[in-house]
Write an enzyme that holds these catalytic residues in place. Structure first.
Site, PDB file in Angstrom:
ATOM      1  CD  GLU A  60      -0.660   5.008 -36.456  1.00  0.00           C
ATOM      2  OE1 GLU A  60      -1.834   4.968 -36.868  1.00  0.00           O
ATOM      3  OE2 GLU A  60      -0.367   5.167 -35.263  1.00  0.00           O
ATOM      4  NE  ARG A  76      -4.736   3.011 -32.274  1.00  0.00           N
ATOM      5  CZ  ARG A  76      -5.434   2.741 -33.392  1.00  0.00           C
ATOM      6  NH1 ARG A  76      -5.106   1.700 -34.148  1.00  0.00           N
ATOM      7  NH2 ARG A  76      -6.422   3.497 -33.754  1.00  0.00           N
TER       8      ARG A  76
END
Ligand code: MTE
Ligand code: HPA
Ligand code: MOS
Length: 746
Positions: free
Chosen positions: A696, A309
């Site tokens: 997030e 990621r």
């Protein structure tokens, strides 16, 4: 109902102290309490363990070691790499050697201190730099490239290379890790766990005992925060409690006190970032290469997807034409680092934003102008809109969103005013920065993008809902309740949420990747819709003017099925983990933050004066919840980059093991002037009511604070010094960048 700012479904319970967390559950008769004995060496061979003194301690019932584990000694998500208890190899200072079970928590803790271990010490690799030099990896290096970066760099009018660092972060959920295991009849086990991933806990416990999954159920009503720290790392306490319960036949509770929690469980990965960038006179990036090395700790845990990621987010909102990335997953003799809000994404954004800032400083340009010049192109054009992993950016709202925030935050005027302030102040300096966020939504592991839910309508018209997601304060249950109530045309009070339990919804994914509502909200919607359609058909025949309660009562008597399950799998996504090419994300969430800070150049102390955030939540399901996520995420991100510093002794012992030495933001660190606004616009993808995930992405607004601090350092001592400001930008780090403190960062 959709878009209403309803309070959190447990709000009244939270504020009256009557929302039970794990340690508040009523205890069964005969409950034992567990505590771990921790290794005092970072790396070595466990030669012997002396548990006699602990066993003799009043109240102690048993002391368990690895030898007591019947089948799998593994509490982690990857392979067999995360021992519940050390068998022979000690891999970090603080690793669990034994589990003491006693009649009271106090007795267990005291007795655990009496366990002594003989460990043959080996040399330990503690830092990224050491592990990188030794080529010590938990997983093989990964490369992603597009274009001919070497040629682009060589042909660029300007070139800059550098190194920067960004620190790790302790989750500091208010409720520590904990699990409570209850033996059940005929070789069964029920585990209450403070976990984001009940299904993984179920599988770990079953695997440890050599059982089948259907013998174990795992339940979680709520967590006092998870932040990624309970995605995989709840495994050890869950296994420990179940092991104790299996061994003794008694209920066993294991909950970590703060120090043990900080010593034993993984944190955000810290990164060493090396870059080489080529650019033109205007700051347009022509080629860039990165080496991203992270401290993974002793085992892979979730380090593979976390580092992936980070790679996927090295572009942030920018089109990188020629790019080469090398991602190094360093094995160190430290705790195994794990998921933390953003899951590697924030570290990727940190890297590219550092490059952008460095380019701007070198050219003497406003970093905001360099940011804007490098944005992805318009979504309809064929140029400059494909990411380095081959995904088209179809909804590029970053330029418009940043323009709006630039105007509403009055960025240009304030930069001028700040200049005047800095000219007239000798010791205080101010800085400002405006940074964008683009964050990919979906689990990168495609198969995780699925969810299930159950909706029961009882004959009296009341509704009970359960789904596979977990509640950690983020408001998932509140949103799902709204979605179901809306679908059935009811007040939320008619809809009650059940605790998440693997025996109700199987094969759940972790509540993570911000996709809790996208997945579980959609599954619950499907279930509610099926019931509604059935009732609509019935009503059409029986008289459309019936109220809900009468309709349901009649439908029951007519033998209509009044409950349903729902299932959702995210469409469109696919990617090849080998080449890292494809469409890993259904869509992107966007936002931007403008922060202004002030530093005291004599002490390095600093504060945030004002922050303006414009954030994209699509069509908000619940603006109050979303605002809370944005504010909390921003402050958590600011803490990561300013005050939260993890510090190990040369022996590998975590020195910042308690709030005494580890500084999370306090309420007083929140800027008194904090302005949060929503970007208006539906999700272009068919998500639940066109909303967007919000958990997030706002964390990365903390980057604006860090780059504003850099800006203030530039104001004080010039552009080159700013390159030396690493994160976290603690007062010491600021002072060091100002040249006022000698010595290096530990
Ligand atoms: N908000 C609160 N209050 N507590 C948390 O633990 N975790 C964050 C975020 N917001 C968290 C939180 C993380 S890491 C994620 S992935 C998401 O919430 C998970 O929930 P969601 O997918 O339902 O947004
Ligand atoms: N995000 C968060 N948690 C995860 C992911 C992800 O992409 N993949 C596996 N666990
Ligand atoms: Mo969040 S780091 O995906 O649990």
């Amino acid at each position: 109902m959709i878009g209403a700012s309803l309070p959190h479904e447990s709000g009244p319970l939270h504020v009256t102290g009557s929302a039970p967390y794990l340690d508040d559950l009523p205890e069964w008769k005969g409950t034992l309490h567990g505590a771990f004995a921790l290794a005092q060496t970072a790396h070595g061979r466990l030669k012997s363990l002396d548990v006699d003194a602990a066993r003799a301690f009043p109240g102690v019932v048993a002391v368990l070691t690895a030898a007591d584990i019947p089948v799998r000694n593994n509490a982690g998500p990857a392979a067999e790499d995360d021992p519940v208890l050390v068998r022979d190899l000690v891999s970090f200072h603080g690793q669990a050697l034994a589990l003491v079970l006693a009649e009271s928590f106090e007795a267990a803790r005291k007795a655990a201190r009496l366990v002594s271990a003989e460990i043959e010490a080996f040399p330990a690799l503690l830092t990224v730099d050491e592990a990188k030099a030794a080529e010590s990896w938990v997983l093989p290096p990964v490369q992603v490239r597009r274009g001919d970066t070497a040629a682009a760099l060589a042909a660029s009018p300007h070139r800059l290379s550098g190194t920067t660092r960004v620190g790790g972060q302790e989750h500091f959920y208010l409720e520590g890790q904990g699990a409570y295991a209850l033996p059940r009849e005929d070789r069964g086990m029920h585990v209450h766990s403070s976990t984001q991933h009940p299904t993984e806990m179920q599988h770990l416990v079953a695997g440890m005992l050599g059982w089948e999954a259907h013998q174990v159920s795992v339940e979680c009503r709520r967590m006092g925060g998870g932040f990624g720290g309970k995605e995989s790392q709840s495994g050890q306490v869950s296994c420990a409690a179940a092991l104790g319960a299996w061994k003794t036949g008694r209920p066993v509770k294991v909950r970590l006190d703060r120090d043990d929690d900080m010593l034993l469980t993984g944190k955000r990965h810290d990164f060493l970032v090396e870059y080489d960038v080529g650019f033109d006179d205007g700051g347009l990036i022509l080629g860039v290469s990165f080496v991203m090395a992270s401290r993974c700790g002793f085992s892979p845990d979730l380090s593979g997807p976390v580092n992936d990621r980070a790679v996927f987010h090295l572009d942030n909102a920018y089109y990188l034409d020629a790019v080469a990335i090398r991602s190094l997953r360093c094995r160190t003799n430290t705790v195994s680092n794990t998921a933390f809000r953003g899951f590697g994404g924030p570290q990727g954004l940190f890297a590219i934003e550092s490059v952008i800032d460095a380019v701007a400083r070198r050219l003497g340009l406003d970093p905001l102008d360099v940011r804007k010049m490098n944005f992805y192109g318009p979504s309809d054009g064929s140029h400059r809109n494909t990411t380095h992993y081959g995904m088209r950016v179809e909804d590029n709202i970053a330029p418009a969103l940043v323009d709006r925030l630039e105007a509403t935050s009055d960025y240009r005027h304030r930069r001028q005013a700040l200049q005047a302030f800095n000219d007239s102040h000798r010791f205080l300096k101010r800085g400002i920065a405006l940074t964008p966020v683009k964050f990919g939504i979906s689990f990168t592991a495609t198969f995780y993008n699925q969810a299930g839910a159950m909706v029961h309508v009882y004959a009296d018209g009341s509704v009970l809902v359960t789904h596979g997601g977990t509640e950690m304060g983020q408001g998932l249950y509140t949103k799902v309740r709204q979605i179901v109530a809306h679908e059935l045309g009811l007040e939320v009070e008619r809809v009650r949420m059940l605790p998440t339990d693997t025996s109700r919804i199987p094969n759940t994914s972790a509540t993570a990747a911000s996709s809790g509502t996208d997945l579980n909200g959609m599954a619950a919607l499907q279930a509610a819709r099926a019931i509604k359609e059935r009732l609509d058909t019935f009503a059409a025949a029986e008289g459309p003017n019936l109220g809900w309660d009468d309709l349901v009562a009649k439908a029951y008597r007519a033998r209509i099925k009044l409950w349903e399950s729902g299932f959702y799998a995210t469409p469109k996504i696919h990617y090849d983990p080998k080449t890292m090419q494809g469409r890993p994300f259904l869509y992107f969430a966007y936002g931007a933050c403008c922060a202004e800070v002030e530093i005291d150049t004599l002490t390095g102390e600093n504060r945030i004066l004002r922050a303006d955030i414009l954030h994209d939540v699509g069509r908000s399901l619940n603006p109050a919840i979303d605002r809370g996520q944005i504010e909390g995420g921003f402050l958590q991100g600011a803490g990561w980059l300013t005050t939260e510093e993890l510090w190990w002794t040369p022996e590998g012992r975590l020195w910042t093991h308690a709030p005494s030495t580890y500084k999370i933001p306090a309420a007083s660190d929140c800027p008194s002037d904090l302005r949060v606004d929503f970007w208006e616009g539906d999700n272009i993808e068919e998500t639940v009511h066109r909303s967007k995930a919000v958990g997030e992405p706002p964390l990365m607004h903390g980057l604006a604070v860090y780059f504003a601090l850099k800006d203030a350092v530039v104001a004080a001592v010039g552009a080159e010094a700013a390159l030396n400001l690493v994160a976290p930008a603690t007062p010491e780090a600021v002072l060091r960048a100002l040249g006022g403190l000698s010595g290096t960062q530990p």
